[in-house]
Scaffold this motif. Structure first.
Motif, mmCIF file in Angstrom:
data_model
loop_
_atom_site.group_PDB
_atom_site.id
_atom_site.type_symbol
_atom_site.label_atom_id
_atom_site.label_comp_id
_atom_site.label_asym_id
_atom_site.label_seq_id
_atom_site.Cartn_x
_atom_site.Cartn_y
_atom_site.Cartn_z
ATOM 1 N N PRO A 162 -33.946 -52.656 17.037
ATOM 2 C CA PRO A 162 -32.490 -53.322 17.768
ATOM 3 C C PRO A 162 -32.234 -52.029 18.847
ATOM 4 C CG PRO A 162 -32.420 -53.857 15.828
ATOM 5 C CD PRO A 162 -33.137 -53.082 15.477
ATOM 6 N N THR A 163 -32.233 -53.041 20.075
ATOM 7 C CA THR A 163 -32.053 -52.376 21.211
ATOM 8 C C THR A 163 -31.012 -52.876 22.535
ATOM 9 O OG1 THR A 163 -33.394 -53.030 22.732
ATOM 10 C CG2 THR A 163 -34.376 -51.500 21.634
ATOM 11 N N GLY A 164 -29.802 -53.488 21.350
ATOM 12 C CA GLY A 164 -28.558 -54.411 22.362
ATOM 13 C C GLY A 164 -27.992 -55.206 20.714
ATOM 14 N N GLU A 165 -26.796 -55.736 21.391
ATOM 15 C CA GLU A 165 -26.455 -56.836 20.727
ATOM 16 C C GLU A 165 -27.747 -57.678 20.332
ATOM 17 O OE1 GLU A 165 -23.575 -56.709 19.039
ATOM 18 O OE2 GLU A 165 -23.478 -54.469 19.343
ATOM 19 N N PRO A 166 -27.237 -58.338 18.643
ATOM 20 C CA PRO A 166 -28.511 -59.771 18.177
ATOM 21 C C PRO A 166 -27.979 -60.742 19.588
ATOM 22 C CG PRO A 166 -27.518 -58.417 16.240
ATOM 23 C CD PRO A 166 -26.745 -58.466 17.316
ATOM 24 N N GLY A 167 -28.425 -61.493 20.249
ATOM 25 C CA GLY A 167 -28.242 -62.428 20.321
ATOM 26 C C GLY A 167 -29.816 -63.873 20.846
ATOM 27 N N SER A 168 -28.964 -64.937 20.955
ATOM 28 C CA SER A 168 -29.968 -66.130 20.954
ATOM 29 C C SER A 168 -29.628 -67.260 22.039
ATOM 30 C CB SER A 168 -30.187 -66.236 19.485
ATOM 31 O OG SER A 168 -28.257 -67.138 19.818
ATOM 32 N N ALA A 208 -34.774 -65.662 19.568
ATOM 33 C CA ALA A 208 -33.971 -64.671 19.051
ATOM 34 C C ALA A 208 -34.184 -63.427 19.345
ATOM 35 C CB ALA A 208 -33.246 -65.158 17.523
ATOM 36 N N TRP A 209 -33.493 -62.324 19.660
ATOM 37 C CA TRP A 209 -33.950 -60.461 20.104
ATOM 38 C C TRP A 209 -32.502 -60.343 19.017
ATOM 39 C CZ3 TRP A 209 -32.925 -64.589 23.894
ATOM 40 C CH2 TRP A 209 -30.877 -64.296 23.299
ATOM 41 N N ASN A 210 -33.199 -58.945 18.770
ATOM 42 C CA ASN A 210 -32.612 -58.113 18.190
ATOM 43 C C ASN A 210 -31.513 -58.317 16.220
ATOM 44 O OD1 ASN A 210 -32.561 -55.878 20.173
ATOM 45 N ND2 ASN A 210 -30.944 -56.557 20.608
ATOM 46 N N SER A 265 -55.026 -57.826 3.432
ATOM 47 C CA SER A 265 -53.685 -57.435 1.967
ATOM 48 C C SER A 265 -52.937 -59.025 1.763
ATOM 49 C CB SER A 265 -52.931 -56.996 2.319
ATOM 50 O OG SER A 265 -51.946 -56.426 3.212
ATOM 51 N N GLY A 266 -52.470 -60.066 3.233
ATOM 52 C CA GLY A 266 -52.132 -61.365 2.642
ATOM 53 C C GLY A 266 -50.651 -60.953 4.110
ATOM 54 N N TRP A 267 -50.430 -60.183 4.194
ATOM 55 C CA TRP A 267 -49.416 -60.769 4.997
ATOM 56 C C TRP A 267 -49.655 -60.444 6.765
ATOM 57 C CZ3 TRP A 267 -44.000 -58.222 3.595
ATOM 58 C CH2 TRP A 267 -44.387 -57.564 1.874
ATOM 59 N N LEU A 268 -48.749 -61.357 7.302
ATOM 60 C CA LEU A 268 -48.376 -61.377 8.192
ATOM 61 C C LEU A 268 -47.732 -60.075 9.360
ATOM 62 C CD1 LEU A 268 -48.379 -65.341 8.350
ATOM 63 C CD2 LEU A 268 -49.872 -64.457 8.585
ATOM 64 N N GLN A 269 -47.950 -59.701 10.577
ATOM 65 C CA GLN A 269 -47.443 -59.133 10.999
ATOM 66 C C GLN A 269 -47.049 -59.245 12.807
ATOM 67 O OE1 GLN A 269 -50.485 -55.418 10.817
ATOM 68 N NE2 GLN A 269 -48.642 -54.487 8.866
ATOM 69 N N SER A 270 -46.292 -59.191 12.930
ATOM 70 C CA SER A 270 -45.375 -59.469 13.983
ATOM 71 C C SER A 270 -44.530 -58.781 14.756
ATOM 72 C CB SER A 270 -44.495 -60.944 14.464
ATOM 73 O OG SER A 270 -43.299 -61.135 15.572
ATOM 74 N N PRO A 271 -45.176 -58.855 16.067
ATOM 75 C CA PRO A 271 -44.258 -57.718 16.671
ATOM 76 C C PRO A 271 -42.382 -57.570 16.882
ATOM 77 C CG PRO A 271 -45.035 -58.797 18.475
ATOM 78 C CD PRO A 271 -45.966 -59.756 17.100
ATOM 79 N N TYR A 272 -42.080 -57.021 16.822
ATOM 80 C CA TYR A 272 -40.262 -56.716 16.605
ATOM 81 C C TYR A 272 -39.733 -57.368 18.355
ATOM 82 C CZ TYR A 272 -35.200 -56.140 15.882
ATOM 83 O OH TYR A 272 -33.937 -56.238 15.645
ATOM 84 N N VAL A 273 -38.826 -58.092 18.621
ATOM 85 C CA VAL A 273 -38.339 -58.746 19.491
ATOM 86 C C VAL A 273 -36.939 -58.357 19.584
ATOM 87 C CG1 VAL A 273 -37.406 -61.055 19.919
ATOM 88 C CG2 VAL A 273 -39.546 -61.619 19.154
ATOM 89 N N ASN A 274 -37.243 -57.290 20.463
ATOM 90 C CA ASN A 274 -35.255 -56.983 20.637
ATOM 91 C C ASN A 274 -35.122 -57.203 22.122
ATOM 92 O OD1 ASN A 274 -37.230 -55.139 22.303
ATOM 93 N ND2 ASN A 274 -37.685 -53.865 20.322
ATOM 94 N N GLU A 297 -35.707 -55.651 24.964
ATOM 95 C CA GLU A 297 -37.509 -55.685 26.076
ATOM 96 C C GLU A 297 -37.551 -57.440 26.155
ATOM 97 O OE1 GLU A 297 -40.341 -52.827 26.106
ATOM 98 O OE2 GLU A 297 -39.378 -52.559 24.121
ATOM 99 N N PHE A 298 -38.172 -58.251 25.306
ATOM 100 C CA PHE A 298 -38.532 -58.952 24.635
ATOM 101 C C PHE A 298 -37.527 -60.610 25.597
ATOM 102 C CE2 PHE A 298 -41.041 -56.448 21.857
ATOM 103 C CZ PHE A 298 -41.389 -57.249 21.859
ATOM 104 N N ARG A 299 -36.157 -60.129 25.764
ATOM 105 C CA ARG A 299 -35.473 -60.548 25.704
ATOM 106 C C ARG A 299 -35.449 -61.087 27.495
ATOM 107 N NH1 ARG A 299 -28.979 -58.475 26.045
ATOM 108 N NH2 ARG A 299 -30.552 -57.616 28.035
ATOM 109 N N ASP A 300 -35.374 -59.711 27.842
ATOM 110 C CA ASP A 300 -35.727 -59.552 29.902
ATOM 111 C C ASP A 300 -37.031 -59.834 30.252
ATOM 112 O OD1 ASP A 300 -33.335 -58.227 29.224
ATOM 113 O OD2 ASP A 300 -33.784 -56.459 29.615
#
Length: 343
Positions: free
Chosen positions: A108-114, A245-247, A321-330, A332-335
């Motif tokens: 997280p690079t700030g407060e959660p938001g959506s 949603a981010w952070n 192995s059966g795991w899905l992977q995603s970028p973490y939305v912080n 930067e993604f909000r902007d």
């Protein structure tokens, strides 16, 4: 192709995803507000300089009639048979890209938001039977690397323009060809060749420089604007759009939905995410049909009455192995989202 180079945080805001189809597929032509380019080129907009917003064009023209004709050509290209035979967009990351990813931590690079979701506003039943959640959809395109018809997953996002699709970066930009996908179209509710809500042809595509340059999985995230469907309806008006949603906490319950990597049947998983070694998040998911394709939504805080929720990630990699992977939305993604939201 001209692009900015201010490090992995810079967003490359790019090119027409769908234009008039020629032999073997479409040809990208750049243009639109603030600049133009030759056929097959792309225009980069530097960080903070605004967004590219329109111009599905034919040979660089910007007339509405040209754009409408080009969109019609792309819709015609994607026949039920072509859609059924399109290949899954697979492939992993290079060793160099993985080493680069391992040196990074996404937090997280700030407060959660959506941004809140929005229900559909256009009336009318689907034109065909719908087998999966309304907004989950299939993306089809021609990969310029090998000229083949391919497929990914995507989902509508609510935004000011009401025409935005969220997916992975690999579903808008071909790293193998180092250019943008062609003949791009999004079909919500797709099932075995049907387009129950119409075909939403791609307009502009967007992703991070860190994905384009390095294949950095922390930035395997894409957005695309779309043209109205055959009935003139905007995407979110027709099927609704989930929030963004981010952070958010890295441990949260999500529902991941999309299509099977082994066919065209709908698939999904639900569970709690956790931190992944590369810096993003991951979700246990091992359905019997081979797992989920790239680009599918990860949805949190789903309203049981409306089925609307908040996108908190997208499928980037499905590990053996059966795991899905995603970028973490912080942040930067909000902007990134806000640069594109009203386009």
């Amino acid at each position: 192709m001209k692009k900015t180079s201010r490090g992995p945080l810079t967003v490359l805001i790019a090119v027409l995803l769908a234009v008039a189809a020629g032999a073997g597929g479409a040809t990208a032509a750049s243009g639109g507000p603030g600049g133009a380019g030759g056929a097959g080129g792309a225009r980069a907009v530097s960080d903070g300089a605004g967004t590219a917003s329109a111009a599905l064009t034919d040979s660089g023209g910007a007339r509405a009639a040209d754009r409408a004709a080009a969109a019609d050509t792309v819709r015609a290209y994607w026949t039920p048979e072509r859609m059924r035979r399109a290949e899954y967009q697979g492939g992993g990351l290079s060793r160099g890209a993985m080493e680069h990813v391992r040196r990074q931590v996404a937090d997280p690079t700030g407060e959660p938001g959506s941004v809140p979701p929005a229900a559909a506003s256009s009336s009318g039943p689907p034109a065909a039977a719908v087998e999966i959640p309304t907004r989950v959809g299939r993306i089809f395109y021609v990969d310029p690397f090998d000229g083949k018809d391919k497929a990914c997953d995507g989902n509508p996002l609510n935004s000011g323009s009401r025409r935005l699709v969220v997916t992975s970066g690999s579903c808008v930009f071909s790293r193998a060809a180092h250019t943008w996908m062609n003949n791009w179209v999004f079909i919500p509710g797709y099932f075995r060749g049907s387009a129950p809500y119409g075909k939403f042809v791609g307009d502009w595509g967007y992703t991070f420089n860190a994905w384009i340059d390095d294949g950095n999985m922390n930035y395997d995230f894409g957005l695309a604007t779309t043209h109205p469907n055959e009935s003139g309806q905007r995407l979110v008006d027709r099927v609704g759009g989930d929030g963004f949603a981010w952070n958010q906490p890295k441990e949260v319950f999500v529902s991941a939905n999309g299509y099977s990597v082994n066919g065209q049947i709908p698939s999904g998983c639900g569970g709690y995410t956790r931190s992944a070694s590369f810096g993003g998040i991951e979700l246990p998911c091992a359905p019997s049909d081979g797992g989920l394709s790239r680009g599918g939504r990860w949805l949190m805080n789903i309203d049981p009455d409306t089925s609307l929720g908040y996108v908190n990630g997208v499928t980037s990699i499905h590990q053996p192995s059966g795991w899905l992977q995603s970028p973490y939305v912080n942040t930067e993604f909000r902007d990134f989202f806000y640069r594109v939201a009203d386009s």
